[in-house]
Design a protein around this motif. Structure first.
Motif, PDB file in Angstrom:
ATOM      1  N   LEU A 198      -6.920   1.099  10.707  1.00  0.00           N
ATOM      2  CA  LEU A 198      -7.779   0.461   9.712  1.00  0.00           C
ATOM      3  C   LEU A 198      -9.032   1.290   9.440  1.00  0.00           C
ATOM      4  O   LEU A 198      -9.452   1.457   8.294  1.00  0.00           O
ATOM      5  CB  LEU A 198      -8.165  -0.944  10.180  1.00  0.00           C
ATOM      6  CG  LEU A 198      -7.014  -1.957  10.242  1.00  0.00           C
ATOM      7  CD1 LEU A 198      -7.503  -3.282  10.818  1.00  0.00           C
ATOM      8  CD2 LEU A 198      -6.403  -2.164   8.872  1.00  0.00           C
ATOM      9  N   LEU A 231      -5.517  -3.621   3.945  1.00  0.00           N
ATOM     10  CA  LEU A 231      -6.362  -3.529   5.139  1.00  0.00           C
ATOM     11  C   LEU A 231      -6.732  -4.923   5.647  1.00  0.00           C
ATOM     12  O   LEU A 231      -6.748  -5.170   6.862  1.00  0.00           O
ATOM     13  CB  LEU A 231      -7.638  -2.733   4.828  1.00  0.00           C
ATOM     14  CG  LEU A 231      -7.435  -1.256   4.472  1.00  0.00           C
ATOM     15  CD1 LEU A 231      -8.786  -0.589   4.237  1.00  0.00           C
ATOM     16  CD2 LEU A 231      -6.691  -0.527   5.575  1.00  0.00           C
ATOM     17  N   SER A 255      -3.666  -6.511   7.350  1.00  0.00           N
ATOM     18  CA  SER A 255      -3.422  -5.878   8.645  1.00  0.00           C
ATOM     19  C   SER A 255      -4.474  -6.286   9.667  1.00  0.00           C
ATOM     20  O   SER A 255      -4.168  -6.490  10.847  1.00  0.00           O
ATOM     21  CB  SER A 255      -3.404  -4.351   8.481  1.00  0.00           C
ATOM     22  OG  SER A 255      -3.051  -3.723   9.681  1.00  0.00           O
ATOM     23  N   ALA A 280      -9.681   3.191   5.876  1.00  0.00           N
ATOM     24  CA  ALA A 280     -10.923   2.933   5.145  1.00  0.00           C
ATOM     25  C   ALA A 280     -11.544   4.262   4.701  1.00  0.00           C
ATOM     26  O   ALA A 280     -12.068   4.381   3.584  1.00  0.00           O
ATOM     27  CB  ALA A 280     -11.898   2.145   6.015  1.00  0.00           C
ATOM     28  N   THR A 330       0.807  -1.222   0.000  1.00  0.00           N
ATOM     29  CA  THR A 330       0.000   0.000   0.000  1.00  0.00           C
ATOM     30  C   THR A 330       0.838   1.270   0.000  1.00  0.00           C
ATOM     31  O   THR A 330       0.420   2.298  -0.530  1.00  0.00           O
ATOM     32  CB  THR A 330      -0.927   0.043   1.227  1.00  0.00           C
ATOM     33  OG1 THR A 330      -0.142   0.074   2.417  1.00  0.00           O
ATOM     34  CG2 THR A 330      -1.884  -1.135   1.248  1.00  0.00           C
TER      35      THR A 330
END
Length: 300
Positions: free
Chosen positions: A165, A118, A121, A169, A34
């Motif tokens: 997270l 995400l 993680s 998002a 990412t």
């Protein structure tokens, strides 16, 4: 029994290291795919988890060494030094994360595969959370400062990752890449608070902090109920050193009492204290009745 417990504690510390390495690998993977600064900061915190686990293994092993001429009271405080080292490592990690966050404010960037990152993680933090619960329960059971510090940092890591997270998002939904370094800075603040808490608790142990009030009450009640034949117990002092509790007090007996009778009273009190308080070392100083203080601490 004690040897089995010691081996089990080392095994638990080893499992913590293995899980830390797995979680670290997952978080590095999430960061690499990412390019997120927030996920980088999260991975950096997991580096601290691994160092914490290694330190805990060393400290637990050292704390299990029997007392010797150099350290007649044992090596139990080694775990407190471990926890202080962990606290310092946590603070260093926070400083490094702050550095990355500041750079990210000037060049905000969030690259490819955010959803995959995400999910990876999230898997790592789920593993961390489950192990943290198990580790904290075990650390409390065996009264291990090193394992307790490890568990507390795992929970800090879980909270940090959950916040990251949620925030990332929002980055995906809104496209506001500036949220990425902001999240990293918030993670660093959370880590700093965790590091301060670990150091504070450990310094208390190094300074010979007294047992909790509930334990002290138990000690006083046991002495009062089992010292029949004595007159008074005073100057009761306690201290905690890792899993060990040290108890010292003066026991006043009638001047005409024989040494053997006084010794029998001490044996009886010691036996009951060992049943009431785990991993305890007891020192009793017997005094004649003219040394009574009538202070009302414990009168038997």
């Amino acid at each position: 029994m004690a040897d089995n417990s010691a081996r089990q504690t080392l095994i638990v510390a080893g499992i913590s290291l293995a899980i830390g390495l797995i979680v670290l690998a997952l978080k590095i993977w999430a960061w690499r795919i990412t390019g997120s600064i927030a996920l980088y900061s999260d991975a950096l915190e997991s580096v601290v988890n691994v160092v914490t686990a290694i330190t805990a293994i060393v400290a637990v092993r050292l704390a299990q060494k029997p007392a010797d001429a150099a350290l007649p009271y044992g090596y139990h405080k080694a775990e407190y030094f471990s926890a202080v080292i962990v606290g310092v490592m946590i603070i260093v990690a926070a400083i490094l994360i702050f550095r990355e966050a500041i750079l990210g404010f000037f060049t905000p960037e969030f690259t490819s595969a955010p959803l995959n990152g995400l999910l990876i993680s999230a898997s790592a933090t789920t593993l961390n959370g489950l192990w943290g619960i198990a580790l904290l329960r075990y650390a409390r059971k065996v009264r291990s400062p090193a394992l307790r510090a490890d568990a507390k940092h795992l929970f800090t890591d879980v909270v940090s990752t959950a916040g990251v997270l949620i925030g990332l998002a929002l980055v995906v939904v809104t496209g506001w890449t500036i949220l990425d370094p902001i999240l990293a800075a918030l993670v660093a603040l959370n880590i700093l608070w965790s590091g301060w808490g670990v150091i504070r608790d450990s310094v208390g142990g190094l300074m010979d902090v007294a047992t909790p009030p509930s334990t002290l009450k138990t000690i006083r009640d046991v002495i009062a109920s089992n010292a029949d034949g004595a007159l008074e117990a005073h100057d009761i002092r306690t201290r905690q050193a890792g899993r060990l509790t040290f108890i010292e007090f003066h026991l006043v007996v009638p001047g005409i009492m024989s040494v053997e009778d006084a010794h029998n009273i001490c044996d009886r009190v010691e036996a009951e204290l060992r049943r009431a308080v785990e991993d305890v070392q007891i020192t009793i100083h017997v005094e004649p009745e003219d040394k009574a203080k009538h202070s009302g601490i414990v009168v038997v």
